[in-house]
Design a protein around this motif. Structure first.
Motif, PDB file in Angstrom:
ATOM      1  N   TYR A 227       0.784  -1.058   0.035  1.00  0.00           N
ATOM      2  CA  TYR A 227       0.074  -0.129  -0.102  1.00  0.00           C
ATOM      3  C   TYR A 227       0.765   1.313   0.092  1.00  0.00           C
ATOM      4  O   TYR A 227       2.027   1.201   0.392  1.00  0.00           O
ATOM      5  CB  TYR A 227      -0.912  -0.026   1.207  1.00  0.00           C
ATOM      6  CG  TYR A 227      -0.552  -0.138   2.591  1.00  0.00           C
ATOM      7  CD1 TYR A 227      -0.124   1.291   3.178  1.00  0.00           C
ATOM      8  CD2 TYR A 227      -0.071  -1.014   3.169  1.00  0.00           C
ATOM      9  CE1 TYR A 227       0.336   1.313   4.309  1.00  0.00           C
ATOM     10  CE2 TYR A 227       0.397  -1.066   4.547  1.00  0.00           C
ATOM     11  CZ  TYR A 227       0.468   0.319   5.170  1.00  0.00           C
ATOM     12  OH  TYR A 227       1.023   0.212   6.364  1.00  0.00           O
ATOM     13  N   ASN A 228       0.235   2.369  -0.577  1.00  0.00           N
ATOM     14  CA  ASN A 228       0.964   3.671  -0.318  1.00  0.00           C
ATOM     15  C   ASN A 228       0.715   4.367   0.603  1.00  0.00           C
ATOM     16  O   ASN A 228      -0.380   4.773   0.916  1.00  0.00           O
ATOM     17  CB  ASN A 228       0.481   4.406  -1.797  1.00  0.00           C
ATOM     18  CG  ASN A 228       1.374   5.776  -2.075  1.00  0.00           C
ATOM     19  OD1 ASN A 228       1.487   6.356  -1.332  1.00  0.00           O
ATOM     20  ND2 ASN A 228       1.698   5.856  -3.250  1.00  0.00           N
ATOM     21  N   ARG A 229       1.835   4.275   1.478  1.00  0.00           N
ATOM     22  CA  ARG A 229       1.677   5.108   2.712  1.00  0.00           C
ATOM     23  C   ARG A 229       1.275   6.728   2.618  1.00  0.00           C
ATOM     24  O   ARG A 229       0.388   7.035   3.579  1.00  0.00           O
ATOM     25  CB  ARG A 229       3.118   4.866   3.573  1.00  0.00           C
ATOM     26  CG  ARG A 229       2.925   5.165   5.081  1.00  0.00           C
ATOM     27  CD  ARG A 229       4.035   4.906   5.783  1.00  0.00           C
ATOM     28  NE  ARG A 229       5.281   5.585   5.124  1.00  0.00           N
ATOM     29  CZ  ARG A 229       6.159   4.810   4.291  1.00  0.00           C
ATOM     30  NH1 ARG A 229       6.098   3.852   4.173  1.00  0.00           N
ATOM     31  NH2 ARG A 229       7.204   5.731   4.019  1.00  0.00           N
ATOM     32  N   LYS A 230       1.840   7.259   1.822  1.00  0.00           N
ATOM     33  CA  LYS A 230       1.690   8.788   1.502  1.00  0.00           C
ATOM     34  C   LYS A 230       0.209   8.967   1.206  1.00  0.00           C
ATOM     35  O   LYS A 230      -0.444   9.797   1.530  1.00  0.00           O
ATOM     36  CB  LYS A 230       2.691   9.251   0.670  1.00  0.00           C
ATOM     37  CG  LYS A 230       4.185   9.474   1.154  1.00  0.00           C
ATOM     38  CD  LYS A 230       4.708  10.408   0.518  1.00  0.00           C
ATOM     39  CE  LYS A 230       5.944  10.725   1.110  1.00  0.00           C
ATOM     40  NZ  LYS A 230       6.748  11.828   0.671  1.00  0.00           N
ATOM     41  N   GLU A 231      -0.514   8.076   0.295  1.00  0.00           N
ATOM     42  CA  GLU A 231      -1.891   8.212  -0.183  1.00  0.00           C
ATOM     43  C   GLU A 231      -2.666   7.792   1.115  1.00  0.00           C
ATOM     44  O   GLU A 231      -3.735   8.604   1.262  1.00  0.00           O
ATOM     45  CB  GLU A 231      -2.247   7.095  -1.200  1.00  0.00           C
ATOM     46  CG  GLU A 231      -1.807   7.730  -2.429  1.00  0.00           C
ATOM     47  CD  GLU A 231      -2.273   6.830  -3.677  1.00  0.00           C
ATOM     48  OE1 GLU A 231      -2.895   5.906  -3.501  1.00  0.00           O
ATOM     49  OE2 GLU A 231      -1.523   6.848  -4.837  1.00  0.00           O
ATOM     50  N   LEU A 232      -2.424   7.062   1.991  1.00  0.00           N
ATOM     51  CA  LEU A 232      -3.060   6.599   3.333  1.00  0.00           C
ATOM     52  C   LEU A 232      -3.394   7.897   4.102  1.00  0.00           C
ATOM     53  O   LEU A 232      -4.218   8.144   4.588  1.00  0.00           O
ATOM     54  CB  LEU A 232      -2.383   5.538   4.039  1.00  0.00           C
ATOM     55  CG  LEU A 232      -3.344   5.098   5.283  1.00  0.00           C
ATOM     56  CD1 LEU A 232      -4.540   4.515   5.136  1.00  0.00           C
ATOM     57  CD2 LEU A 232      -2.350   3.749   5.988  1.00  0.00           C
TER      58      LEU A 232
ATOM     59  N   HIS B 139      -8.981  -3.031  10.766  1.00  0.00           N
ATOM     60  CA  HIS B 139     -10.147  -2.349   9.897  1.00  0.00           C
ATOM     61  C   HIS B 139     -10.093  -2.458   8.407  1.00  0.00           C
ATOM     62  O   HIS B 139     -11.145  -2.285   7.932  1.00  0.00           O
ATOM     63  CB  HIS B 139     -10.644  -1.007  10.859  1.00  0.00           C
ATOM     64  CG  HIS B 139     -11.245  -1.184  12.163  1.00  0.00           C
ATOM     65  ND1 HIS B 139     -12.170  -1.755  12.460  1.00  0.00           N
ATOM     66  CD2 HIS B 139     -10.482  -0.732  13.193  1.00  0.00           C
ATOM     67  CE1 HIS B 139     -12.283  -1.621  13.834  1.00  0.00           C
ATOM     68  NE2 HIS B 139     -11.067  -0.868  14.381  1.00  0.00           N
ATOM     69  N   ASN B 140      -8.931  -2.180   8.063  1.00  0.00           N
ATOM     70  CA  ASN B 140      -8.954  -1.593   6.597  1.00  0.00           C
ATOM     71  C   ASN B 140      -7.734  -2.303   5.821  1.00  0.00           C
ATOM     72  O   ASN B 140      -7.773  -2.155   4.651  1.00  0.00           O
ATOM     73  CB  ASN B 140      -8.764  -0.144   6.573  1.00  0.00           C
ATOM     74  CG  ASN B 140      -7.427   0.530   7.452  1.00  0.00           C
ATOM     75  OD1 ASN B 140      -6.817  -0.241   7.651  1.00  0.00           O
ATOM     76  ND2 ASN B 140      -7.175   1.769   6.916  1.00  0.00           N
ATOM     77  N   ILE B 141      -7.132  -3.487   6.343  1.00  0.00           N
ATOM     78  CA  ILE B 141      -5.916  -4.126   5.744  1.00  0.00           C
ATOM     79  C   ILE B 141      -5.955  -4.387   4.265  1.00  0.00           C
ATOM     80  O   ILE B 141      -5.429  -4.431   3.318  1.00  0.00           O
ATOM     81  CB  ILE B 141      -5.369  -5.310   6.613  1.00  0.00           C
ATOM     82  CG1 ILE B 141      -4.150  -5.839   5.912  1.00  0.00           C
ATOM     83  CG2 ILE B 141      -6.543  -6.168   6.864  1.00  0.00           C
ATOM     84  CD1 ILE B 141      -2.927  -5.035   5.874  1.00  0.00           C
ATOM     85  N   LEU B 142      -7.304  -5.001   3.999  1.00  0.00           N
ATOM     86  CA  LEU B 142      -7.668  -5.416   2.669  1.00  0.00           C
ATOM     87  C   LEU B 142      -8.487  -4.716   1.657  1.00  0.00           C
ATOM     88  O   LEU B 142      -8.857  -5.008   0.727  1.00  0.00           O
ATOM     89  CB  LEU B 142      -8.457  -6.770   2.713  1.00  0.00           C
ATOM     90  CG  LEU B 142      -7.488  -8.012   3.287  1.00  0.00           C
ATOM     91  CD1 LEU B 142      -8.309  -9.325   3.618  1.00  0.00           C
ATOM     92  CD2 LEU B 142      -6.130  -8.421   2.430  1.00  0.00           C
ATOM     93  N   LYS B 143      -8.897  -3.532   2.475  1.00  0.00           N
ATOM     94  CA  LYS B 143     -10.049  -2.824   1.692  1.00  0.00           C
ATOM     95  C   LYS B 143      -9.596  -0.964   1.460  1.00  0.00           C
ATOM     96  O   LYS B 143     -10.311  -0.457   0.929  1.00  0.00           O
ATOM     97  CB  LYS B 143     -11.349  -3.078   2.242  1.00  0.00           C
ATOM     98  CG  LYS B 143     -11.221  -2.700   3.737  1.00  0.00           C
ATOM     99  CD  LYS B 143     -13.018  -2.970   4.255  1.00  0.00           C
ATOM    100  CE  LYS B 143     -12.771  -2.858   5.618  1.00  0.00           C
ATOM    101  NZ  LYS B 143     -13.918  -3.502   6.380  1.00  0.00           N
TER     102      LYS B 143
ATOM    103  N   SER C  72      -5.741   2.911  -0.340  1.00  0.00           N
ATOM    104  CA  SER C  72      -4.252   3.008  -0.389  1.00  0.00           C
ATOM    105  C   SER C  72      -3.581   1.778  -0.911  1.00  0.00           C
ATOM    106  O   SER C  72      -2.301   1.627  -1.329  1.00  0.00           O
ATOM    107  CB  SER C  72      -3.687   3.757   0.660  1.00  0.00           C
ATOM    108  OG  SER C  72      -3.869   2.779   1.714  1.00  0.00           O
ATOM    109  N   VAL C  73      -4.362   0.484  -0.889  1.00  0.00           N
ATOM    110  CA  VAL C  73      -3.825  -0.656  -1.283  1.00  0.00           C
ATOM    111  C   VAL C  73      -3.800  -0.778  -2.522  1.00  0.00           C
ATOM    112  O   VAL C  73      -4.597  -0.657  -3.335  1.00  0.00           O
ATOM    113  CB  VAL C  73      -4.633  -1.944  -0.730  1.00  0.00           C
ATOM    114  CG1 VAL C  73      -4.224  -3.306  -1.276  1.00  0.00           C
ATOM    115  CG2 VAL C  73      -5.057  -1.951   0.897  1.00  0.00           C
ATOM    116  N   VAL C  74      -2.582  -1.142  -3.317  1.00  0.00           N
ATOM    117  CA  VAL C  74      -2.544  -1.242  -4.612  1.00  0.00           C
ATOM    118  C   VAL C  74      -2.295  -2.493  -5.054  1.00  0.00           C
ATOM    119  O   VAL C  74      -2.421  -2.958  -6.170  1.00  0.00           O
ATOM    120  CB  VAL C  74      -1.047  -0.400  -5.225  1.00  0.00           C
ATOM    121  CG1 VAL C  74      -1.407   0.940  -4.882  1.00  0.00           C
ATOM    122  CG2 VAL C  74       0.142  -0.951  -4.320  1.00  0.00           C
TER     123      VAL C  74
END
Length: 178
Positions: A75-80, A97-101, A104-106
């Motif tokens: 995932y893109n940490r800056k986008e997160l 809560h959001n690891i797969l969804k 920012s996940v690419v």
């Protein structure tokens, strides 16, 4: 006492914050670490034995067999962080809560079949990363991306569903990169 009588055995890349573990356990996991390569696949060997009785968070017996879960997320940490501008303290890591969804996940590499393995033998796995967007080469080189790897003895452990006695053993785990 807190409505969470079981917790799946797991191993992940990241850290664990004990502060919210009793009130919001999915926020206690802080998934990921900086990564400067483009991952192609997650590979290794696993041996899995499911516990005898699967129960839910209230210890109700469920008519199902436990299964393990193995996956990796890029995932893109800056986008997160950017997506959380309105929040006083934006997070630079994913949680349960959001690891797969999270947007920012690419890319995700996820084991499709976490059923018990036969006998005492290890099963080899090679899971390709499936990309939902293009990776920015400059951002990757600048460590703007994180990788998280999660391995759990109960696939639905994040919902406190699993079997006491489920056992996952991992060997020779590696991320194959471009």
């Amino acid at each position: 006492m807190f409505g969470k009588p079981i917790a799946a055995g797991n191993l992940f890349i990241g850290s664990f914050d004990t502060g919210p573990v009793l009130t919001d356990p999915l926020s206690a996991t802080r998934f990921g670490m900086p990564f400067n390569k483009i991952p192609l696949s997650l590979e290794g060997y696993f041996k899995y034995t499911a516990g005898a009785v699967v129960t839910d968070e209230k210890m109700n017996v469920l008519n199902m067999t436990d299964s393990c879960d193995i996956y990796a997320v890029l995932y893109n940490r800056k986008e997160l962080v950017e997506s959380q501008k309105a929040i006083k303290k934006p997070l630079d890591y994913l949680t349960g809560h959001n690891i797969l969804k999270d947007p920012s996940v690419v890319a995700i590499a996820k084991l499709q079949n976490g059923a018990p393995t036969a006998g005492n033998d290890f099963a080899k796995f090679s899971i390709p990363f499936i990309y939902s967007t293009t990776v920015d080469d400059v951002a990757i080189a600048s460590l703007d991306y994180n990788i998280a790897i999660v391995m759990s003895s109960s696939k639905y452990g994040d919902r406190f569903i699993g079997a006491v006695g489920s056992k996952l053993i991992i060997d020779d785990l590696k991320v194959i990169t471009k």
